[in-house]
Design a protein around this motif. Structure first.
Motif, PDB file in Angstrom:
ATOM      1  N   SER A   1     -19.465   3.853 -24.975  1.00  0.00           N
ATOM      2  CA  SER A   1     -20.839   4.337 -25.037  1.00  0.00           C
ATOM      3  C   SER A   1     -21.100   5.315 -23.904  1.00  0.00           C
ATOM      4  CB  SER A   1     -21.849   3.195 -24.951  1.00  0.00           C
ATOM      5  OG  SER A   1     -23.181   3.689 -25.014  1.00  0.00           O
ATOM      6  N   LEU A   2     -21.832   6.363 -24.241  1.00  0.00           N
ATOM      7  CA  LEU A   2     -22.305   7.319 -23.248  1.00  0.00           C
ATOM      8  C   LEU A   2     -23.741   7.002 -22.826  1.00  0.00           C
ATOM      9  CD1 LEU A   2     -21.236  10.028 -21.922  1.00  0.00           C
ATOM     10  CD2 LEU A   2     -22.624  11.208 -23.631  1.00  0.00           C
ATOM     11  N   VAL A   3     -24.504   6.411 -23.722  1.00  0.00           N
ATOM     12  CA  VAL A   3     -25.951   6.249 -23.495  1.00  0.00           C
ATOM     13  C   VAL A   3     -26.329   4.879 -22.960  1.00  0.00           C
ATOM     14  CG1 VAL A   3     -26.532   7.968 -25.231  1.00  0.00           C
ATOM     15  CG2 VAL A   3     -26.381   5.551 -25.895  1.00  0.00           C
ATOM     16  N   SER A   4     -25.375   3.954 -22.875  1.00  0.00           N
ATOM     17  CA  SER A   4     -25.690   2.603 -22.434  1.00  0.00           C
ATOM     18  C   SER A   4     -24.613   2.085 -21.496  1.00  0.00           C
ATOM     19  CB  SER A   4     -25.801   1.649 -23.633  1.00  0.00           C
ATOM     20  OG  SER A   4     -26.029   0.322 -23.198  1.00  0.00           O
ATOM     21  N   ALA A   5     -25.049   1.577 -20.345  1.00  0.00           N
ATOM     22  CA  ALA A   5     -24.134   0.942 -19.397  1.00  0.00           C
ATOM     23  C   ALA A   5     -24.086  -0.564 -19.580  1.00  0.00           C
ATOM     24  CB  ALA A   5     -24.562   1.267 -17.964  1.00  0.00           C
ATOM     25  N   TYR A   6     -24.710  -1.070 -20.641  1.00  0.00           N
ATOM     26  CA  TYR A   6     -24.791  -2.510 -20.886  1.00  0.00           C
ATOM     27  C   TYR A   6     -23.417  -3.036 -21.299  1.00  0.00           C
ATOM     28  CZ  TYR A   6     -26.728  -6.916 -22.662  1.00  0.00           C
ATOM     29  OH  TYR A   6     -27.008  -8.241 -22.889  1.00  0.00           O
TER      30      TYR A   6
ATOM     31  N   ASP B   1     -20.966  12.113  -9.579  1.00  0.00           N
ATOM     32  CA  ASP B   1     -21.867  13.099 -10.150  1.00  0.00           C
ATOM     33  C   ASP B   1     -23.067  13.163  -9.220  1.00  0.00           C
ATOM     34  OD1 ASP B   1     -23.750  14.583 -11.461  1.00  0.00           O
ATOM     35  OD2 ASP B   1     -23.628  13.512 -13.362  1.00  0.00           O
ATOM     36  N   PRO B   2     -23.135  14.172  -8.335  1.00  0.00           N
ATOM     37  CA  PRO B   2     -24.186  14.194  -7.317  1.00  0.00           C
ATOM     38  C   PRO B   2     -25.584  14.364  -7.885  1.00  0.00           C
ATOM     39  CG  PRO B   2     -22.899  16.216  -7.260  1.00  0.00           C
ATOM     40  CD  PRO B   2     -22.197  15.290  -8.187  1.00  0.00           C
ATOM     41  N   ASP B   3     -25.701  14.804  -9.145  1.00  0.00           N
ATOM     42  CA  ASP B   3     -27.024  14.880  -9.755  1.00  0.00           C
ATOM     43  C   ASP B   3     -27.533  13.502 -10.179  1.00  0.00           C
ATOM     44  OD1 ASP B   3     -27.221  17.633  -9.496  1.00  0.00           O
ATOM     45  OD2 ASP B   3     -26.195  18.000 -11.403  1.00  0.00           O
ATOM     46  N   THR B   4     -26.602  12.569 -10.375  1.00  0.00           N
ATOM     47  CA  THR B   4     -26.978  11.226 -10.823  1.00  0.00           C
ATOM     48  C   THR B   4     -27.010  10.236  -9.677  1.00  0.00           C
ATOM     49  OG1 THR B   4     -25.980  11.662 -12.990  1.00  0.00           O
ATOM     50  CG2 THR B   4     -26.386   9.362 -12.413  1.00  0.00           C
ATOM     51  N   HIS B   5     -26.008  10.278  -8.816  1.00  0.00           N
ATOM     52  CA  HIS B   5     -25.920   9.335  -7.698  1.00  0.00           C
ATOM     53  C   HIS B   5     -26.038  10.103  -6.385  1.00  0.00           C
ATOM     54  CE1 HIS B   5     -23.999   7.036 -11.023  1.00  0.00           C
ATOM     55  NE2 HIS B   5     -24.783   6.110 -10.509  1.00  0.00           N
ATOM     56  N   HIS B   6     -27.078   9.799  -5.659  1.00  0.00           N
ATOM     57  CA  HIS B   6     -27.418  10.547  -4.451  1.00  0.00           C
ATOM     58  C   HIS B   6     -28.284   9.666  -3.566  1.00  0.00           C
ATOM     59  CE1 HIS B   6     -31.264  10.986  -6.516  1.00  0.00           C
ATOM     60  NE2 HIS B   6     -30.581  11.419  -7.568  1.00  0.00           N
TER      61      HIS B   6
ATOM     62  N   VAL C   1     -28.622  -4.596 -13.683  1.00  0.00           N
ATOM     63  CA  VAL C   1     -29.333  -3.552 -12.940  1.00  0.00           C
ATOM     64  C   VAL C   1     -29.115  -2.233 -13.691  1.00  0.00           C
ATOM     65  CG1 VAL C   1     -29.544  -2.312 -10.762  1.00  0.00           C
ATOM     66  CG2 VAL C   1     -29.001  -4.762 -10.750  1.00  0.00           C
ATOM     67  N   TYR C   2     -30.193  -1.650 -14.161  1.00  0.00           N
ATOM     68  CA  TYR C   2     -30.068  -0.412 -14.936  1.00  0.00           C
ATOM     69  C   TYR C   2     -29.623   0.741 -14.045  1.00  0.00           C
ATOM     70  CZ  TYR C   2     -32.002  -2.519 -19.135  1.00  0.00           C
ATOM     71  OH  TYR C   2     -32.176  -3.300 -20.254  1.00  0.00           O
ATOM     72  N   THR C   3     -28.969   1.707 -14.666  1.00  0.00           N
ATOM     73  CA  THR C   3     -28.393   2.822 -13.930  1.00  0.00           C
ATOM     74  C   THR C   3     -29.429   3.531 -13.066  1.00  0.00           C
ATOM     75  OG1 THR C   3     -26.797   3.139 -15.727  1.00  0.00           O
ATOM     76  CG2 THR C   3     -27.074   4.955 -14.180  1.00  0.00           C
ATOM     77  N   ALA C   4     -30.660   3.617 -13.549  1.00  0.00           N
ATOM     78  CA  ALA C   4     -31.704   4.309 -12.798  1.00  0.00           C
ATOM     79  C   ALA C   4     -31.971   3.672 -11.440  1.00  0.00           C
ATOM     80  CB  ALA C   4     -32.997   4.347 -13.613  1.00  0.00           C
TER      81      ALA C   4
END
Length: 373
Positions: A17-22, A180-185, A249-252
């Motif tokens: 899955s690309l859209v879910s980290a579950y 990915d510095p746009d996602t994790h920072h 814990v959601y990715t956000a």
């Protein structure tokens, strides 16, 4: 958009899955790779099954940098229809660990090979796949490995490369996890995640004993300190009184989870630690958040972060506890910031995408990575 060093490709990606980290630890890896490929001008179709409740636990919408095609998680005909839909792609990727249809897809995608289509097996859990092959010489995948144009892995180093070549792979190259510095920072600390040490990871059979040994053992040795546990599957696990269980814990929230405790812990699965050279996604997520990371010891860590300056390394729970006891916020922040600088300069998904392009074009991968930097 970063200009590609090779002609733009149409890429078909069959994965979990690309859209879910579950229940999908590879989500961060897939997002980083696919987004970086899009930035370099390539078009990605990502085929994922509706399985394991992932579509019901999405943590991102369909992104603008990939076309997500969700298909039913039951019925072989549905999977075969998706394979046919991918016909004509320049590059077809079958990732390991889709969770359903794996054996069918391993064979079916090879029918797409042709003069203008290469087919790659991308192993996001090489130790598990190699153990599977070693345990069963009748496994149909034995005959399929030599038919792939290339095997890529997200870790493993020379031990994994040599093992895949023994099983007949034409070539095997690690494309390591990255940032990915746009996602994790770095973000501001969040009181919800205040603790002395945090650990984020799903409860898995070949990880649990190491979580007991490194995380829960350290918590037991430091009853006055606060420990934070995130991830699915821990609800019925007996925990020390000073461990707070958050569940999934959601990715956000990953940046805040990594940034808020004084330190965060990486615990490798048994198989990953055994093969070495396998930094988990959480290593780069933590470094990207400028977190102070403590990791269990595994061969090859120094290729990614410098022990003692950019990461702290522990061989057991006692050493984890000793690191926590000796840390103070100033030193923790200094280690986290050093790790952040290192991964930005050498370990982003832009570097990995450039490496992949170079491999596919037969160019010097090291030079391509330098250009990406």
């Amino acid at each position: 958009m970063t200009q590609p060093a090779s002609p733009p490709m149409n890429i078909a990606f069959f994965a979990s899955s690309l859209v879910s980290a579950y229940w999908n630890g590879a989500a961060t890896y897939y997002r980083g790779i696919v987004r970086a490929l899009h930035a370099r001008g390539h078009r990605v179709r990502f085929y994922e099954p509706d399985a394991f409740g992932r579509q019901q636990h999405r943590d991102i919408d369909d992104p603008p940098w990939a076309e997500v095609i969700v298909y039913p998680g039951e019925g072989d005909a549905n999977a075969r229809r998706m394979v046919e839909h991918a016909r004509g792609a320049d590059l077809v990727v079958k990732a390991s660990g889709v969770g359903v249809f794996d054996e069918l897809l391993e064979e079916a995608v090879l029918d797409l090979r042709g003069p203008n289509t290469r087919v790659v097996f991308w192993d996001v859990d090489a130790p598990a796949t190699l153990d599977r092959l070693a345990a069963d010489f009748a496994d149909p995948f034995h005959a399929l490995v030599p038919r792939y144009d290339m095997v890529l892995t997200y870790g493993g180093g020379d031990p994994v490369v040599e093992a895949y070549r023994r099983f007949g792979a034409r070539d095997c190259v690690p494309i390591y996890n990255a940032l990915d510095p746009d996602t994790h920072h770095p973000v501001e600390a969040d009181p919800r995640f205040a603790a002395d040490l945090g650990f984020l990871g799903n409860r898995l059979p070949d990880r649990e004993a190491r979580v007991d040994a490194f995380f829960l053992r350290a918590a037991g040795l430091l009853p006055e300190r606060r420990f934070l546990l995130g991830g699915s599957g821990w609800d019925d696990k007996p925990l020390p009184a000073n461990v707070r269980n958050l569940g999934h814990v959601y990715t956000a929230d990953h940046n805040a989870f990594n940034r808020s405790p004084m330190a965060v812990l990486n615990v490798s699965r048994d198989s990953m630690a055994r093969y070495g050279f396998s930094p988990a996604t959480r290593v780069f997520e933590a470094a990207g958040s400028a977190a102070c990371l403590i990791t269990d010891a595994w061969e090859g860590i120094e290729l990614f972060l410098e022990p003692g300056r950019e990461v702290l390394v522990a061989r057991n729970g006692e050493e984890v506890a000793a690191h926590v006891e000796r840390l103070d916020p100033v030193r923790a922040r200094r280690i986290g910031e050093a790790a952040y600088r290192r991964v930005l300069s050498e370990h982003t998904y832009a570097h990995r995408a450039a490496q992949l392009e170079a491999l596919l074009e037969g160019r010097d991968a090291a030079r391509a990575v330098e250009v990406a930097a």
